[in-house]
Design an enzyme around this catalytic site. Structure first.
Site, PDB file in Angstrom:
ATOM      1  N   ASP A  49       0.855  -1.182   0.000  1.00 15.00           N
ATOM      2  CA  ASP A  49       0.000   0.000   0.000  1.00 15.00           C
ATOM      3  C   ASP A  49       0.893   1.234   0.000  1.00 15.00           C
ATOM      4  O   ASP A  49       1.655   1.458   0.930  1.00 15.00           O
ATOM      5  CB  ASP A  49      -0.872   0.005   1.259  1.00 15.00           C
ATOM      6  CG  ASP A  49      -1.759   1.230   1.324  1.00 15.00           C
ATOM      7  OD1 ASP A  49      -2.918   1.141   0.888  1.00 15.00           O
ATOM      8  OD2 ASP A  49      -1.297   2.289   1.787  1.00 15.00           O
ATOM      9  N   TYR A  54       3.851   9.563  -0.154  1.00 18.97           N
ATOM     10  CA  TYR A  54       4.822   8.961   0.765  1.00 18.97           C
ATOM     11  C   TYR A  54       6.260   9.044   0.256  1.00 18.97           C
ATOM     12  O   TYR A  54       7.200   8.833   1.018  1.00 18.97           O
ATOM     13  CB  TYR A  54       4.486   7.480   1.031  1.00 18.97           C
ATOM     14  CG  TYR A  54       3.086   7.208   1.535  1.00 18.97           C
ATOM     15  CD1 TYR A  54       2.322   8.204   2.146  1.00 18.97           C
ATOM     16  CD2 TYR A  54       2.522   5.953   1.414  1.00 18.97           C
ATOM     17  CE1 TYR A  54       1.036   7.947   2.595  1.00 18.97           C
ATOM     18  CE2 TYR A  54       1.237   5.695   1.871  1.00 18.97           C
ATOM     19  CZ  TYR A  54       0.502   6.703   2.447  1.00 18.97           C
ATOM     20  OH  TYR A  54      -0.763   6.433   2.894  1.00 18.97           O
ATOM     21  N   LYS A  79      -2.291   6.005  -4.315  1.00 19.41           N
ATOM     22  CA  LYS A  79      -3.304   7.042  -4.049  1.00 19.41           C
ATOM     23  C   LYS A  79      -2.933   8.323  -4.783  1.00 19.41           C
ATOM     24  O   LYS A  79      -1.743   8.673  -4.866  1.00 19.41           O
ATOM     25  CB  LYS A  79      -3.387   7.324  -2.541  1.00 19.41           C
ATOM     26  CG  LYS A  79      -3.492   6.062  -1.709  1.00 19.41           C
ATOM     27  CD  LYS A  79      -3.601   6.326  -0.228  1.00 19.41           C
ATOM     28  CE  LYS A  79      -3.427   5.041   0.556  1.00 19.41           C
ATOM     29  NZ  LYS A  79      -2.042   4.731   0.909  1.00 19.41           N
ATOM     30  N   HIS A 110      -7.132  10.045  -2.230  1.00 18.19           N
ATOM     31  CA  HIS A 110      -6.490   9.987  -0.909  1.00 18.19           C
ATOM     32  C   HIS A 110      -7.323  10.684   0.175  1.00 18.19           C
ATOM     33  O   HIS A 110      -7.441  10.199   1.297  1.00 18.19           O
ATOM     34  CB  HIS A 110      -5.100  10.633  -1.002  1.00 18.19           C
ATOM     35  CG  HIS A 110      -4.118  10.145   0.007  1.00 18.19           C
ATOM     36  ND1 HIS A 110      -2.779  10.021  -0.259  1.00 18.19           N
ATOM     37  CD2 HIS A 110      -4.268   9.748   1.289  1.00 18.19           C
ATOM     38  CE1 HIS A 110      -2.153   9.578   0.818  1.00 18.19           C
ATOM     39  NE2 HIS A 110      -3.049   9.404   1.771  1.00 18.19           N
TER      40      HIS A 110
HETATM   41  N1  NAP Z   1      -4.943   6.792   3.768  1.00 20.09           N
HETATM   42  C1  NAP Z   1      -4.583   7.850   4.456  1.00 20.09           C
HETATM   43  O1  NAP Z   1      -5.040   8.949   4.265  1.00 20.09           O
HETATM   44  C2  NAP Z   1      -3.584   7.770   5.516  1.00 20.09           C
HETATM   45  C3  NAP Z   1      -3.480   8.840   6.395  1.00 20.09           C
HETATM   46  C4  NAP Z   1      -2.544   8.784   7.375  1.00 20.09           C
HETATM   47  C5  NAP Z   1      -1.757   7.707   7.467  1.00 20.09           C
HETATM   48  N2  NAP Z   1      -1.904   6.659   6.605  1.00 20.09           N
HETATM   49  C6  NAP Z   1      -1.070   5.531   6.675  1.00 20.09           C
HETATM   50  O2  NAP Z   1      -1.297   4.917   7.841  1.00 20.09           O
HETATM   51  C7  NAP Z   1      -0.094   4.645   8.405  1.00 20.09           C
HETATM   52  C8  NAP Z   1      -0.129   5.336   9.730  1.00 20.09           C
HETATM   53  O3  NAP Z   1      -0.338   4.427  10.446  1.00 20.09           O
HETATM   54  P1  NAP Z   1       0.935   3.784  11.096  1.00 20.09           P
HETATM   55  O4  NAP Z   1       1.762   3.055  10.133  1.00 20.09           O
HETATM   56  O5  NAP Z   1       1.577   4.845  11.881  1.00 20.09           O
HETATM   57  O6  NAP Z   1       0.110   2.785  11.998  1.00 20.09           O
HETATM   58  P2  NAP Z   1       0.395   1.384  12.540  1.00 20.09           P
HETATM   59  O7  NAP Z   1       0.820   0.409  11.517  1.00 20.09           O
HETATM   60  O8  NAP Z   1      -0.837   1.098  13.325  1.00 20.09           O
HETATM   61  O9  NAP Z   1       1.545   1.715  13.548  1.00 20.09           O
HETATM   62  C9  NAP Z   1       2.891   1.653  13.230  1.00 20.09           C
HETATM   63  C10 NAP Z   1       3.591   1.407  14.522  1.00 20.09           C
HETATM   64  O10 NAP Z   1       3.177   0.134  14.997  1.00 20.09           O
HETATM   65  C11 NAP Z   1       4.317  -0.602  15.323  1.00 20.09           C
HETATM   66  N3  NAP Z   1       4.041  -2.003  15.035  1.00 20.09           N
HETATM   67  C12 NAP Z   1       3.640  -2.548  13.868  1.00 20.09           C
HETATM   68  N4  NAP Z   1       3.528  -3.879  13.995  1.00 20.09           N
HETATM   69  C13 NAP Z   1       3.859  -4.179  15.290  1.00 20.09           C
HETATM   70  C14 NAP Z   1       3.931  -5.363  16.049  1.00 20.09           C
HETATM   71  N5  NAP Z   1       3.633  -6.558  15.519  1.00 20.09           N
HETATM   72  N6  NAP Z   1       4.295  -5.272  17.355  1.00 20.09           N
HETATM   73  C15 NAP Z   1       4.595  -4.082  17.898  1.00 20.09           C
HETATM   74  N7  NAP Z   1       4.546  -2.926  17.248  1.00 20.09           N
HETATM   75  C16 NAP Z   1       4.180  -2.972  15.943  1.00 20.09           C
HETATM   76  C17 NAP Z   1       5.433  -0.076  14.493  1.00 20.09           C
HETATM   77  O11 NAP Z   1       6.639  -0.219  15.182  1.00 20.09           O
HETATM   78  P3  NAP Z   1       7.887  -1.022  14.514  1.00 20.09           P
HETATM   79  O12 NAP Z   1       8.298  -0.252  13.301  1.00 20.09           O
HETATM   80  O13 NAP Z   1       8.879  -1.047  15.599  1.00 20.09           O
HETATM   81  O14 NAP Z   1       7.362  -2.384  14.181  1.00 20.09           O
HETATM   82  C18 NAP Z   1       5.073   1.397  14.372  1.00 20.09           C
HETATM   83  O15 NAP Z   1       5.590   2.114  15.466  1.00 20.09           O
HETATM   84  C19 NAP Z   1       1.031   5.263   7.657  1.00 20.09           C
HETATM   85  O16 NAP Z   1       1.841   4.257   7.146  1.00 20.09           O
HETATM   86  C20 NAP Z   1       0.319   6.043   6.594  1.00 20.09           C
HETATM   87  O17 NAP Z   1       0.783   5.768   5.329  1.00 20.09           O
HETATM   88  C21 NAP Z   1      -2.809   6.658   5.629  1.00 20.09           C
END
Ligand code: NAP
Length: 305
Positions: A49, A54, A79, A110
Site C-alpha cells: 500500500d 509517501y 493514491k 487519498h
Molecule cells: N490513507 C490515508 O489517508 C492515511 C493517512 C494517514 C496515514 N496513513 C497511513 O497509515 C499509516 C499510519 O499508520 P501507522 O503506520 O503509523 O500505523 P500502525 O501500523 O498502526 O503503527 C505503526 C507502529 O506500529 C508498530 N508495530 C507494527 N507492527 C507491530 C507489532 N507486531 N508489534 C509491535 N509494534 C508494531 C510499528 O513499530 P515497529 O516499526 O517497531 O514495528 C510502528 O511504530 C502510515 O503508514 C500512513 O501511510 C494513511
C-alpha cells in the site's frame, strides 16, 4: 490463521493484510526505506500500500524488480496526490513509472478535499496555517475521471480514503461505479462501527490505517490480557480483531520480526471481538483535527467525522 484475501466488488482479490509503504523518515535516508521494504517482501507480503505522497514509490519499484515476483502475484495500491485533481492521469503515469509497472491493482482518492495545485508544494497554506483547498473540481468530478481510468487498463479497481458516510453519500449521488475500498483510520479506540456497517451494505471493503492504534491501544489492559490468552502479541490481537470484523488493514513496521508476526494472527472468539469493539472512544490518534475542528482544510462537519 492464514491471511485471507477479500473479494472486491468488481471480483478482484485483495490480500487482507498489506504492508504500508509510508516513509516516515527524511527521503535523504534512502537506505532506510529500501531496507524495511526488503524485509516486508522477504516476510511474504504480496500487497503493498503506497501513495505518491509517501515518496516511496521508486524504492518499492526497485525492490519489487529485484525480487522478481511475477506482477500478477502482487497487489499494489496507490493514491492520488491531493493537489493533482486536474492532472490525474499524469499523476498515475508517474506512479506507474516509479513503480515500474503498467497498472496498479487499486487507485484511491487519498482525501475528499482537493488542495490547491502549486508546483513542488503539496501542502500550500493559508496565512492562518490551514491548507489551501479548492472547491472545484469536487471529489465527484475526480471520481468521474477515476471511472474512466478503469477503461485504460492502468487501474484494476478504484476507491477512496478518509471518506465518511456523509461524503460517501455525496459521492454515490453521481458515481457510476461504487468504490471498491474506503481506507480510513480504524482501531479499537476508533471502531467506526456505523461507517464499517454502511460500507458493508454498499459492497465497499474497509481498510484500516493506523490499525494498531499505537502504544495507547497496544497497552490497553484488555488487549494485554487477550494477548496472554491467545499467546500472541498485542499487535497480533488488534490485527486479528480487524479481520474478525471483516475489515482489512495496512500495518506499517520497520521491524522484520513485527512484519512476520503481523502475517501470523490468532482467531479470536466472538465475545473477545465484541469486548475489543467496546473499547471504542471515538478517538482519532493518527489524523487529529485541530482544536477548532479543522482537518486538512475542511471542518469535521464537512468531513462527516
Ligand atoms: N490513507 C490515508 O489517508 C492515511 C493517512 C494517514 C496515514 N496513513 C497511513 O497509515 C499509516 C499510519 O499508520 P501507522 O503506520 O503509523 O500505523 P500502525 O501500523 O498502526 O503503527 C505503526 C507502529 O506500529 C508498530 N508495530 C507494527 N507492527 C507491530 C507489532 N507486531 N508489534 C509491535 N509494534 C508494531 C510499528 O513499530 P515497529 O516499526 O517497531 O514495528 C510502528 O511504530 C502510515 O503508514 C500512513 O501511510 C494513511
Amino acid at each position: 490463521m492464514t491471511i485471507p484475501s477479500v473479494t472486491l466488488n468488481n471480483g478482484v482479490q485483495m490480500p487482507a493484510i498489506d504492508s504500508n509503504c509510508c516513509l516516515s523518515l527524511s527521503p535523504i535516508r534512502m537506505t532506510y526505506p529500501q531496507c524495511h521494504l526488503l524485509h516486508q517482501q522477504q516476510a511474504g507480503y504480496t500487497h503493498f500500500d503506497t501513495a505518491q505522497m509517501y515518496g516511496t514509490e521508486k524504492h518499492i519499484g526497485n525492490i519489487l524488480k529485484d525480487a522478481g515476483i511475477p506482477r500478477d502475484k502482487l497487489f499494489i495500491t496507490s493514491k492520488l496526490l491531493w493537489n493533482y485533481h486536474s492532472l490525474i492521469e499524469e499523476s498515475l503515469d508517474t506512479t506507474l513509472k516509479d513503480l515500474g509497472t503498467d497498472y496498479v491493482d487499486l487507485f484511491l482518492i487519498h482525501w475528499p478535499q482537493m488542495v490547491l495545485y502549486e508546483e513542488g508544494n503539496i501542502r500550500p497554506r493559508n496565512p492562518d496555517g490551514t491548507l489551501k483547498v479548492v472547491e472545484s473540481p469536487s471529489f465527484n468530478d475526480v471520481w468521474a475521471v477515476f471511472e474512466r481510468l478503469l477503461d485504460t487498463g492502468k487501474v484494476r479497481s478504484i476507491g477512496v480514503s478518509n471518506f465518511s458516510i456523509k461524503t460517501l453519500e455525496e459521492l454515490l449521488k453521481t458515481a457510476k461505479v461504487v468504490p471498491s475500498v474506503n481506507q480510513i483510520e480504524l482501531h479499537p479506540y476508533l471502531a467506526q462501527t456505523e461507517l464499517v456497517e454502511y460500507c458493508k451494505s454498499k459492497g465497499i471493503v474497509v481498510t484500516a490505517y493506523a490499525p494498531t492504534g499505537y502504544s495507547q491501544v497496544l497497552g490497553d489492559p484488555l488487549i494485554v490480557e487477550l494477548a496472554a490468552k491467545y499467546k500472541a502479541s498485542p499487535a497480533q490481537v488488534v490485527l486479528a480483531w480487524h479481520l474478525a470484523r471483516g475489515t482489512t488493514a495496512v500495518p506499517k513496521s520497520t521491524s522484520e520480526a513485527h512484519q512476520k508476526e503481523n502475517l501470523n494472527l490468532p482467531t479470536l472468539d466472538s465475545e473477545d471481538v465484541e469486548r475489543i469493539t467496546a473499547l471504542n472512544k471515538g478517538l482519532r490518534i493518527c489524523n487529529k483535527p485541530t482544536e477548532t475542528g479543522i482537518i486538512c482544510g475542511w471542518s469535521v462537519e464537512r468531513m462527516g467525522w
